[in-house]
Design a protein around this motif. Structure first.
Motif, PDB file in Angstrom:
ATOM      1  N   GLY A   1      33.474  23.247  53.278  1.00 56.90           N
ATOM      2  CA  GLY A   1      34.485  23.685  52.309  1.00 56.90           C
ATOM      3  C   GLY A   1      33.927  24.679  51.318  1.00 56.90           C
ATOM      4  N   TRP A   2      34.526  24.663  50.123  1.00 51.04           N
ATOM      5  CA  TRP A   2      34.164  25.607  49.070  1.00 51.04           C
ATOM      6  C   TRP A   2      33.850  24.850  47.787  1.00 51.04           C
ATOM      7  N   THR A   3      32.813  25.293  47.097  1.00 46.78           N
ATOM      8  CA  THR A   3      32.449  24.740  45.799  1.00 46.78           C
ATOM      9  C   THR A   3      32.756  25.793  44.745  1.00 46.78           C
ATOM     10  N   THR A   4      33.546  25.423  43.741  1.00 42.54           N
ATOM     11  CA  THR A   4      33.876  26.357  42.666  1.00 42.54           C
ATOM     12  C   THR A   4      32.653  26.577  41.792  1.00 42.54           C
ATOM     13  N   ILE A   5      32.336  27.846  41.568  1.00 41.76           N
ATOM     14  CA  ILE A   5      31.223  28.214  40.693  1.00 41.76           C
ATOM     15  C   ILE A   5      31.724  28.379  39.267  1.00 41.76           C
ATOM     16  N   THR A   6      32.810  29.133  39.110  1.00 42.32           N
ATOM     17  CA  THR A   6      33.392  29.364  37.792  1.00 42.32           C
ATOM     18  C   THR A   6      34.813  29.903  37.941  1.00 42.32           C
ATOM     19  N   GLU A   7      35.574  29.845  36.862  1.00 41.67           N
ATOM     20  CA  GLU A   7      36.913  30.418  36.804  1.00 41.67           C
ATOM     21  C   GLU A   7      36.978  31.360  35.615  1.00 41.67           C
ATOM     22  N   MET A   8      37.619  32.504  35.815  1.00 41.89           N
ATOM     23  CA  MET A   8      37.728  33.507  34.766  1.00 41.89           C
ATOM     24  C   MET A   8      39.141  34.079  34.771  1.00 41.89           C
ATOM     25  N   GLU A   9      39.390  35.004  33.849  1.00 44.46           N
ATOM     26  CA  GLU A   9      40.677  35.675  33.745  1.00 44.46           C
ATOM     27  C   GLU A   9      40.423  37.165  33.522  1.00 44.46           C
ATOM     28  N   THR A  10      41.251  38.009  34.153  1.00 44.33           N
ATOM     29  CA  THR A  10      41.062  39.448  33.977  1.00 44.33           C
ATOM     30  C   THR A  10      41.316  39.845  32.526  1.00 44.33           C
ATOM     31  N   ASP A  11      40.569  40.831  32.073  1.00 43.08           N
ATOM     32  CA  ASP A  11      40.672  41.288  30.693  1.00 43.08           C
ATOM     33  C   ASP A  11      41.773  42.353  30.558  1.00 43.08           C
ATOM     34  N   ASN A  12      41.798  43.051  29.429  1.00 41.65           N
ATOM     35  CA  ASN A  12      42.859  44.033  29.181  1.00 41.65           C
ATOM     36  C   ASN A  12      42.741  45.277  30.066  1.00 41.65           C
ATOM     37  N   ARG A  13      41.663  45.378  30.842  1.00 40.15           N
ATOM     38  CA  ARG A  13      41.509  46.455  31.824  1.00 40.15           C
ATOM     39  C   ARG A  13      41.777  45.952  33.241  1.00 40.15           C
ATOM     40  N   GLY A  14      42.165  44.675  33.350  1.00 35.68           N
ATOM     41  CA  GLY A  14      42.391  44.069  34.658  1.00 35.68           C
ATOM     42  C   GLY A  14      41.093  43.745  35.377  1.00 35.68           C
ATOM     43  N   GLN A  15      40.020  43.597  34.633  1.00 34.98           N
ATOM     44  CA  GLN A  15      38.707  43.402  35.231  1.00 34.98           C
ATOM     45  C   GLN A  15      38.052  42.093  34.823  1.00 34.98           C
ATOM     46  N   ILE A  16      37.154  41.659  35.684  1.00 35.45           N
ATOM     47  CA  ILE A  16      36.197  40.603  35.357  1.00 35.45           C
ATOM     48  C   ILE A  16      34.834  41.222  35.646  1.00 35.45           C
ATOM     49  N   ASP A  17      34.111  41.518  34.584  1.00 38.10           N
ATOM     50  CA  ASP A  17      32.806  42.166  34.724  1.00 38.10           C
ATOM     51  C   ASP A  17      31.663  41.168  34.776  1.00 38.10           C
ATOM     52  N   ASP A  18      31.902  40.004  34.236  1.00 36.99           N
ATOM     53  CA  ASP A  18      30.821  39.024  34.105  1.00 36.99           C
ATOM     54  C   ASP A  18      31.373  37.638  34.408  1.00 36.99           C
ATOM     55  N   TRP A  19      30.991  37.074  35.506  1.00 40.02           N
ATOM     56  CA  TRP A  19      31.433  35.727  35.901  1.00 40.02           C
ATOM     57  C   TRP A  19      30.510  34.710  35.230  1.00 40.02           C
ATOM     58  N   ASP A  20      30.612  34.584  33.920  1.00 43.65           N
ATOM     59  CA  ASP A  20      29.764  33.675  33.136  1.00 43.65           C
ATOM     60  C   ASP A  20      28.282  33.957  33.347  1.00 43.65           C
ATOM     61  N   GLY A  21      27.959  35.236  33.552  1.00 44.94           N
ATOM     62  CA  GLY A  21      26.557  35.614  33.723  1.00 44.94           C
ATOM     63  C   GLY A  21      25.947  35.146  35.026  1.00 44.94           C
ATOM     64  N   ARG A  22      26.768  34.818  35.993  1.00 45.77           N
ATOM     65  CA  ARG A  22      26.262  34.305  37.278  1.00 45.77           C
ATOM     66  C   ARG A  22      25.606  35.406  38.098  1.00 45.77           C
ATOM     67  N   HIS A  23      24.448  35.094  38.619  1.00 48.09           N
ATOM     68  CA  HIS A  23      23.765  35.954  39.582  1.00 48.09           C
ATOM     69  C   HIS A  23      23.905  35.259  40.932  1.00 48.09           C
TER      70      HIS A  23
END
Length: 103
Positions: free
Chosen positions: A30-52
Protein backbone atom coordinates in the motif's frame (compact mmCIF):
# COMPACT_ATOMS: atom_id res chain seq x y z
CA UNK A 1 15.45 15.04 -3.84
CA UNK A 2 12.86 17.76 -3.43
CA UNK A 3 9.45 17.90 -5.09
CA UNK A 4 7.81 21.11 -6.28
CA UNK A 5 4.11 20.97 -7.14
CA UNK A 6 2.04 23.43 -9.17
CA UNK A 7 -1.71 23.25 -9.71
CA UNK A 8 -3.69 25.33 -12.19
CA UNK A 9 -7.46 25.70 -12.35
CA UNK A 10 -8.45 24.90 -15.93
CA UNK A 11 -11.78 26.71 -15.64
CA UNK A 12 -10.11 30.14 -15.54
CA UNK A 13 -6.41 29.44 -16.11
CA UNK A 14 -5.39 30.79 -12.72
CA UNK A 15 -3.46 29.21 -9.88
CA UNK A 16 -5.53 26.73 -7.89
CA UNK A 17 -5.19 28.11 -4.37
CA UNK A 18 -5.98 25.94 -1.36
CA UNK A 19 -5.86 22.49 -2.96
CA UNK A 20 -5.12 19.86 -0.31
CA UNK A 21 -2.51 17.32 -1.39
CA UNK A 22 -1.14 14.21 0.28
CA UNK A 23 2.38 12.92 -0.40
CA UNK A 24 2.83 9.20 0.12
CA UNK A 25 5.43 6.50 -0.41
CA UNK A 26 4.89 2.93 -1.55
CA UNK A 27 5.14 0.62 1.42
CA UNK A 28 4.58 -3.11 1.19
CA UNK A 29 1.30 -3.53 -0.64
CA UNK A 30 0.00 0.00 0.00
CA UNK A 31 0.91 3.62 0.61
CA UNK A 32 2.24 5.38 3.69
CA UNK A 33 1.40 9.08 4.01
CA UNK A 34 4.50 11.20 4.50
CA UNK A 35 2.81 14.59 4.85
CA UNK A 36 -0.19 16.66 3.75
CA UNK A 37 0.02 20.22 2.46
CA UNK A 38 -2.08 22.84 0.69
CA UNK A 39 -1.23 24.91 -2.38
CA UNK A 40 -0.28 28.51 -1.66
CA UNK A 41 -1.48 31.71 -3.37
CA UNK A 42 0.59 30.75 -6.45
CA UNK A 43 -1.00 27.29 -6.61
CA UNK A 44 2.27 25.74 -5.51
CA UNK A 45 3.75 23.54 -2.84
CA UNK A 46 7.46 24.30 -2.75
CA UNK A 47 8.33 22.59 0.49
CA UNK A 48 6.70 19.38 1.72
CA UNK A 49 7.61 20.07 5.37
CA UNK A 50 11.27 20.11 4.38
CA UNK A 51 11.14 16.47 3.28
CA UNK A 52 14.05 15.11 1.28
CA UNK A 53 12.91 12.10 -0.70
CA UNK A 54 15.08 9.03 -1.05
CA UNK A 55 14.92 6.63 -3.97
CA UNK A 56 11.58 4.90 -4.25
CA UNK A 57 8.02 5.06 -5.54
CA UNK A 58 5.89 8.05 -4.48
CA UNK A 59 2.41 9.41 -5.07
CA UNK A 60 0.75 12.79 -4.66
CA UNK A 61 -3.04 12.72 -4.27
CA UNK A 62 -4.79 16.03 -4.95
CA UNK A 63 -8.23 16.64 -3.36
CA UNK A 64 -10.05 18.06 -6.40
CA UNK A 65 -13.46 17.36 -4.83
CA UNK A 66 -12.74 19.55 -1.82
CA UNK A 67 -11.26 22.30 -3.97
CA UNK A 68 -14.25 22.56 -6.31
CA UNK A 69 -16.76 22.16 -3.46
CA UNK A 70 -15.19 25.21 -1.77
CA UNK A 71 -15.83 27.11 -5.02
CA UNK A 72 -19.48 25.99 -5.05
CA UNK A 73 -18.97 23.52 -7.90
CA UNK A 74 -19.10 19.76 -8.21
CA UNK A 75 -16.47 17.57 -9.81
CA UNK A 76 -16.50 14.27 -11.67
CA UNK A 77 -13.10 13.39 -10.23
CA UNK A 78 -12.92 13.42 -6.42
CA UNK A 79 -9.16 13.18 -6.46
CA UNK A 80 -6.25 13.16 -8.88
CA UNK A 81 -3.23 10.95 -8.18
CA UNK A 82 0.22 11.31 -9.73
CA UNK A 83 2.62 8.43 -9.14
CA UNK A 84 6.34 8.90 -9.77
CA UNK A 85 9.63 7.20 -9.10
CA UNK A 86 12.65 8.89 -7.51
CA UNK A 87 15.76 7.50 -9.19
CA UNK A 88 18.29 10.15 -8.22
CA UNK A 89 18.14 11.85 -4.83
CA UNK A 90 20.03 14.92 -6.10
CA UNK A 91 17.43 16.12 -8.59
CA UNK A 92 14.52 18.51 -8.14
CA UNK A 93 11.26 16.99 -9.39
CA UNK A 94 8.30 19.05 -10.64
CA UNK A 95 4.72 17.83 -10.67
CA UNK A 96 2.30 20.10 -12.55
CA UNK A 97 -1.39 19.42 -13.06
CA UNK A 98 -4.40 21.31 -14.33
CA UNK A 99 -7.71 20.70 -12.53
CA UNK A 100 -11.06 20.97 -14.24
CA UNK A 101 -14.40 19.76 -12.85
CA UNK A 102 -15.19 17.41 -15.73
CA UNK A 103 -12.01 16.80 -17.71
Amino acid sequence: MTVVTRVLDGTDGNAAVGVRARLGRASGGGWTTITEMETDNRGQIDDWDGRHLERGLYRIVFDSDGYFAALGASSAYPEVAVTFRVLDEVLKFQVQITLSPYS
